[in-house]
Scaffold this motif. Structure first.
Motif, short mmCIF file in Angstrom:
data_model
loop_
_atom_site.label_atom_id
_atom_site.label_comp_id
_atom_site.label_asym_id
_atom_site.label_seq_id
_atom_site.Cartn_x
_atom_site.Cartn_y
_atom_site.Cartn_z
N GLN A 77 55.02 -25.59 20.43
CA GLN A 77 53.96 -26.49 19.95
C GLN A 77 53.68 -26.14 18.49
OE1 GLN A 77 52.13 -28.89 21.68
NE2 GLN A 77 53.42 -28.61 23.48
N TRP A 78 53.78 -27.15 17.60
CA TRP A 78 53.51 -26.91 16.18
C TRP A 78 52.03 -26.56 16.02
CZ3 TRP A 78 50.53 -29.32 12.35
CH2 TRP A 78 50.82 -28.92 11.04
N ILE A 79 51.76 -25.46 15.30
CA ILE A 79 50.39 -25.02 15.09
C ILE A 79 49.92 -25.32 13.67
CG2 ILE A 79 48.84 -23.00 15.09
CD1 ILE A 79 49.91 -23.86 17.87
N GLY A 80 50.79 -25.09 12.69
CA GLY A 80 50.43 -25.33 11.29
C GLY A 80 51.22 -24.40 10.40
N THR A 81 50.77 -24.30 9.16
CA THR A 81 51.45 -23.41 8.22
C THR A 81 50.99 -21.96 8.45
OG1 THR A 81 49.74 -23.59 6.53
CG2 THR A 81 51.56 -25.22 6.46
N LEU A 82 51.81 -21.05 7.97
CA LEU A 82 51.46 -19.64 8.07
C LEU A 82 50.16 -19.37 7.31
CD1 LEU A 82 52.15 -16.80 9.04
CD2 LEU A 82 53.67 -16.57 7.07
N ALA A 83 49.97 -20.03 6.17
CA ALA A 83 48.73 -19.85 5.40
C ALA A 83 47.51 -20.27 6.22
CB ALA A 83 48.80 -20.66 4.10
N ARG A 84 47.63 -21.36 6.96
CA ARG A 84 46.49 -21.84 7.77
C ARG A 84 46.21 -20.89 8.93
NH1 ARG A 84 43.31 -26.04 8.50
NH2 ARG A 84 42.77 -26.74 10.58
N VAL A 85 47.28 -20.44 9.59
CA VAL A 85 47.10 -19.50 10.70
C VAL A 85 46.53 -18.18 10.19
CG1 VAL A 85 48.29 -18.21 12.51
CG2 VAL A 85 48.87 -20.60 12.12
N ARG A 98 44.55 -17.84 7.69
CA ARG A 98 43.14 -18.08 7.36
C ARG A 98 42.25 -18.22 8.59
NH1 ARG A 98 40.57 -22.84 3.61
NH2 ARG A 98 38.47 -22.00 3.67
N PHE A 99 42.71 -18.97 9.60
CA PHE A 99 41.85 -19.31 10.73
C PHE A 99 42.18 -18.59 12.03
CE2 PHE A 99 41.71 -23.07 7.95
CZ PHE A 99 40.35 -23.08 7.69
N GLY A 100 43.41 -18.09 12.17
CA GLY A 100 43.80 -17.48 13.44
C GLY A 100 44.06 -18.53 14.51
N VAL A 101 44.44 -18.05 15.69
CA VAL A 101 44.73 -18.93 16.83
C VAL A 101 44.17 -18.25 18.07
CG1 VAL A 101 46.57 -19.94 18.24
CG2 VAL A 101 46.86 -19.79 15.77
N ALA A 102 43.60 -19.03 18.97
CA ALA A 102 43.11 -18.51 20.25
C ALA A 102 44.21 -18.69 21.29
CB ALA A 102 41.85 -19.26 20.67
N MET A 112 47.76 -13.52 11.95
CA MET A 112 49.08 -13.37 11.33
C MET A 112 48.90 -13.29 9.82
SD MET A 112 51.24 -16.20 13.50
CE MET A 112 52.84 -15.67 12.95
N LYS A 113 49.84 -12.56 9.19
CA LYS A 113 49.91 -12.58 7.74
C LYS A 113 51.37 -12.44 7.36
CE LYS A 113 48.95 -7.67 7.20
NZ LYS A 113 48.16 -6.67 6.55
N GLY A 114 51.70 -12.91 6.18
CA GLY A 114 53.08 -12.80 5.74
C GLY A 114 53.44 -13.84 4.71
N GLN A 115 54.74 -13.96 4.49
CA GLN A 115 55.29 -14.85 3.46
C GLN A 115 56.46 -15.62 4.03
OE1 GLN A 115 54.17 -15.32 0.32
NE2 GLN A 115 52.45 -13.97 0.78
N PRO A 116 56.76 -16.79 3.57
CA PRO A 116 56.06 -17.62 2.60
C PRO A 116 54.91 -18.38 3.25
CG PRO A 116 58.11 -18.69 3.23
CD PRO A 116 58.05 -17.37 3.95
N PRO A 117 53.85 -18.66 2.51
CA PRO A 117 52.66 -19.30 3.09
C PRO A 117 52.93 -20.69 3.65
CG PRO A 117 52.34 -18.81 0.73
CD PRO A 117 53.69 -18.33 1.11
N ALA A 118 53.94 -21.40 3.13
CA ALA A 118 54.23 -22.75 3.60
C ALA A 118 55.10 -22.78 4.86
CB ALA A 118 54.90 -23.57 2.50
N ALA A 119 55.50 -21.61 5.36
CA ALA A 119 56.30 -21.56 6.59
C ALA A 119 55.52 -22.19 7.75
CB ALA A 119 56.64 -20.10 6.92
N THR A 120 56.26 -22.75 8.69
CA THR A 120 55.60 -23.39 9.83
C THR A 120 55.54 -22.43 11.01
OG1 THR A 120 57.66 -24.36 10.62
CG2 THR A 120 56.31 -25.72 9.17
N VAL A 121 54.45 -22.50 11.75
CA VAL A 121 54.23 -21.66 12.93
C VAL A 121 54.22 -22.54 14.16
CG1 VAL A 121 52.64 -20.06 14.08
CG2 VAL A 121 52.86 -20.03 11.57
N THR A 122 55.03 -22.17 15.15
CA THR A 122 54.99 -22.83 16.45
C THR A 122 54.72 -21.77 17.51
OG1 THR A 122 57.38 -22.67 16.76
CG2 THR A 122 56.56 -24.71 15.82
N ILE A 123 53.97 -22.15 18.52
CA ILE A 123 53.70 -21.27 19.66
C ILE A 123 54.08 -22.04 20.91
CG2 ILE A 123 51.97 -19.98 20.96
CD1 ILE A 123 50.44 -19.62 18.33
N ASP A 124 54.99 -21.48 21.69
CA ASP A 124 55.48 -22.12 22.91
C ASP A 124 55.96 -23.55 22.62
OD1 ASP A 124 54.77 -19.80 24.28
OD2 ASP A 124 52.77 -20.55 24.72
#
Length: 102
Positions: free
Chosen positions: A46-54, A56-60, A32-44
């Motif tokens: 489940q909290w995954i982390g910030t958009l910046a972290r995802v 940088r590292f991706g998700v399996a 994933m890429k986008g703005q704002p970097p501090a946005a939170t990402v959830t999948i199903d």
């Protein structure tokens, strides 16, 4: 020590194969890429982390259908359903959160 660990791992793999065990399904990489970097990402849900972290590292992602949500204060939420199958190419998502008007 390393040789001993390698032997244990080989023994575990051989035992699993001999007992008819199956390998878990292979995952598909989510990028994933986008703005704002501090946005939170959830999948199903489940909290995954910030958009910046995802970013940088991706998700399996395991095979199946997944709801991906990105949220940030002062912005409308971003939501997508993705379906992945074993062997799929990496999933690339561009996130553009829209600010809530005053």
């Amino acid at each position: 020590m390393l040789r001993r660990l390698a032997g244990v791992l080989l023994l575990a793999a051989a035992t699993t194969a001999a007992c008819g065990g199956t390998e878990p399904p292979r995952t598909v990489s989510l990028r994933m890429k986008g703005q704002p970097p501090a946005a939170t990402v959830t999948i199903d849900d489940q909290w995954i982390g910030t958009l910046a972290r995802v970013t940088r590292f991706g998700v399996a992602l395991p095979p199946g259908r997944h709801r991906i949500t990105v949220e940030a204060p002062g912005h409308f939420p971003w939501d997508r359903l993705v379906e992945v199958k074993e062997g799929d190419a990496p999933v690339q998502l561009d996130v553009a959160l829209v600010p809530v008007p005053d």
